[in-house]
Design a protein around this motif. Structure first.
Motif, short mmCIF file in Angstrom:
data_model
loop_
_atom_site.label_atom_id
_atom_site.label_comp_id
_atom_site.label_asym_id
_atom_site.label_seq_id
_atom_site.Cartn_x
_atom_site.Cartn_y
_atom_site.Cartn_z
N GLN A 196 0.21 -2.53 -2.61
CA GLN A 196 -0.98 -1.87 -2.08
C GLN A 196 -1.19 -0.50 -2.72
O GLN A 196 -2.32 -0.11 -3.03
N ARG A 234 -2.59 -1.09 -6.12
CA ARG A 234 -4.00 -1.45 -6.04
C ARG A 234 -4.86 -0.22 -5.76
O ARG A 234 -5.97 -0.08 -6.28
N ALA A 235 -4.35 0.70 -4.96
CA ALA A 235 -5.11 1.89 -4.59
C ALA A 235 -5.16 2.92 -5.71
O ALA A 235 -6.14 3.68 -5.81
N LYS A 236 -4.13 2.94 -6.59
CA LYS A 236 -4.02 4.04 -7.54
C LYS A 236 -4.18 3.65 -9.01
O LYS A 236 -4.52 4.50 -9.83
N ASN A 292 -5.94 1.92 -12.06
CA ASN A 292 -7.28 1.48 -12.43
C ASN A 292 -7.30 0.05 -12.97
O ASN A 292 -8.19 -0.74 -12.65
N GLN A 344 -7.15 -2.45 -10.23
CA GLN A 344 -8.44 -2.51 -9.54
C GLN A 344 -9.46 -3.32 -10.34
O GLN A 344 -10.20 -4.12 -9.77
N THR A 376 -15.74 0.98 -2.45
CA THR A 376 -14.40 1.57 -2.54
C THR A 376 -13.33 0.67 -1.96
O THR A 376 -12.26 0.48 -2.54
N ARG A 418 -12.45 -2.26 -4.17
CA ARG A 418 -11.85 -1.84 -5.44
C ARG A 418 -10.42 -1.36 -5.24
O ARG A 418 -9.51 -1.74 -5.98
N THR A 419 -10.20 -0.52 -4.23
CA THR A 419 -8.88 0.09 -4.05
C THR A 419 -8.02 -0.62 -3.01
O THR A 419 -6.82 -0.41 -2.95
#
Length: 458
Positions: free
Chosen positions: A21, A24-26, A28, A31, A205, A208-209
């Motif tokens: 996770q 996925r959040a950080k 690119n 994402q 958002t 994507r993240t």
């Protein structure tokens, strides 16, 4: 194996899901590829596990979790289900969606059993007949159905290799669904097949993240039980475990009575879920079951199912069957591509690409992939693809579950290719009904069809 071994296996996988996770959040690249956390965590578990780096101390029983989780998942399917629908009403309102979405189930299994089955018999006679059905089980069924098929064949014919092969197909399908879907969306925007976007726009958002901002958050479920008595989450989790328990003990009881009879445990747990829902209704307490909460608990099980399924893929088995796996994967990839470019393009009465790319997504992986691809081309869901699918799925779900429950028994009894031919006939009949009722469109796909909204691109 101790209770702590079980607990620590899930704790270790939770750490991997947390790391996934954060990636996925950080990151690119993660994402842009729209990779799910369960997929990432599964690959991390595979490479950090005993088959490669041997860093994570998973127990020896970790390979049994995918099928265990699928029994739990199927137990949840009908609990809290209050939806009722008229088949005639569904056909009148979303007939083309019902027919085209139903047909893809029958035809994907059909081409695997017939074409794949014939190729395997000719060139790989030592490969079990059950091998060919594992591709659609993984593609259109996802990791849940893959685990169901794999576990069923292990029970029916003691073929322990079926589960890792099925999970391999499911993983390949998931990756192909995401990456292939993005490729087709790029092609579609250039050919003006899309109705709501001109180019691939920035996703919200949250999509994507993986982290939903405040304005994109939804409620997981209602508190139907007062926490002075019992926590509402405990209540819903408990109901699924009751159905799971019933499925487990009845399956073992039936097998003790009839040693030659082997019924997949997930089917019995699903039936216990139906029975439990009936009991709740007879007691007039079915209104205290929130379907949204049940669905989220099932989704939680699916996350761990996918992660454990990938992490426990036996690389030696994949290498052993690598050529048949490649052949069946190509058959599956060609089928879903042709279904998008031929069937969806010619038979959907409006918004063919939006509806077609949604089918492409879930017929290679899971509904979430279909929704993700749809959200790219239809950000505000103006095509009503999800609404139509939701209504049609009331009946489509029975087709999906029926195929998973019936096919293993037919295949192990020597009816693999015959079953495939019957499924092909049913699939083509459904498409022919759609053709006669709604017509065929022979345009290039860029022209507006009746009922479509012309959107001014910004």
């Amino acid at each position: 194996m101790t209770g702590y071994d079980f607990l620590m296996d899930f704790a270790l996988m939770s750490i991997l899901l947390f790391v996934a996770q954060i990636l996925r959040a950080k990151v690119n690249l993660v994402q842009k590829l729209l990779l799910s956390c369960s997929l990432i965590a599964g690959f991390l578990g595979l490479f950090l596990g005993s088959q490669f780096l041997n860093i994570l101390p998973f127990s020896e029983e970790v390979g049994s979790y995918p099928y265990m989780l699928v029994v739990f998942l199927f137990a949840s399917l009908f609990i809290g289900n209050k939806r009722q629908g008229s088949f005639k009403k569904t056909m009148n309102e979303v007939g083309d969606t019902f027919l085209i979405n139903s047909s893809v189930y029958f035809l994907q299994y059909a081409i695997a059993l017939v074409i794949g089955g014939i190729i395997l018999k000719l060139f790989f006679p030592n490969v079990p007949d059950a091998f060919s059905v594992l591709m659609p089980g993984g593609f259109i069924g996802g990791h849940g159905a893959a685990a169901a098929f794999g576990g069923a064949f292990e029970e029916l014919i003691n073929w322990s290799e079926a589960l890792p092969i099925a999970q391999t197909f499911a993983t390949i399908g998931l990756v192909f669904g995401v990456l292939g879907g993005i490729v087709f969306i790029n092609i579609a925007t250039r050919k003006r097949w899309t109705r709501f976007i001109k180019t691939i726009q920035e996703l919200p958002t949250g999509m994507r993240t993986g982290m939903n901002p405040v304005n994109e958050r939804e409620i997981i479920g209602e508190e139907t039980i007062n926490n002075m008595s019992l926590d509402s989450l405990t209540w819903h989790f408990m109901l699924i475990l009751i159905a799971t328990c019933g499925g487990y003990y009845l399956t073992n009881y039936l097998q003790s009575l009839f040693p030659k009879l082997s019924i997949p445990m997930f089917s019995i747990s699903m039936l216990f879920g139906v029975l439990l829902q009936g009991i709740l209704k007879s007691l007039n307490i079915d209104d205290y079951v929130d379907k949204n909460a049940i669905s989220h608990i099932g989704s939680m099980a699916t996350d761990y199912l996918v992660a454990f399924g990938i992490a426990t893929i036996k690389v030696s088995v994949v290498i052993k069957y690598i050529i048949p796996i490649i052949i069946l994967t190509l058959i599956g990839a060609i089928f879903v591509t042709m279904y998008l470019l031929l069937v969806s393009k010619k038979l959907f009465s409006k918004y063919w690409f939006e509806k077609g790319i949604f089918i492409f997504g879930w017929s290679t992986g899971v509904i979430a992939i279909g929704v993700t691809l749809l959200r790219i081309v239809d950000p505000n869901y103006k095509s009503k693809t999800l609404e139509d699918y939701g209504m049609a799925y009331i009946f489509i779900s029975f087709i999906e579950i029926g195929l998973i429950a019936i096919l293993p028994t037919l295949i192990v009894n020597g009816f693999s290719i015959i079953s495939g031919l019957i499924l092909a006939v049913i699939g083509f009949i459904l498409l022919n009904i759609c053709k006669k009722k709604y017509g065929v469109y022979k345009d290039a796909g860029s022209e507006l069809r009746p009922g479509e909204i012309e959107v001014d691109f910004k």
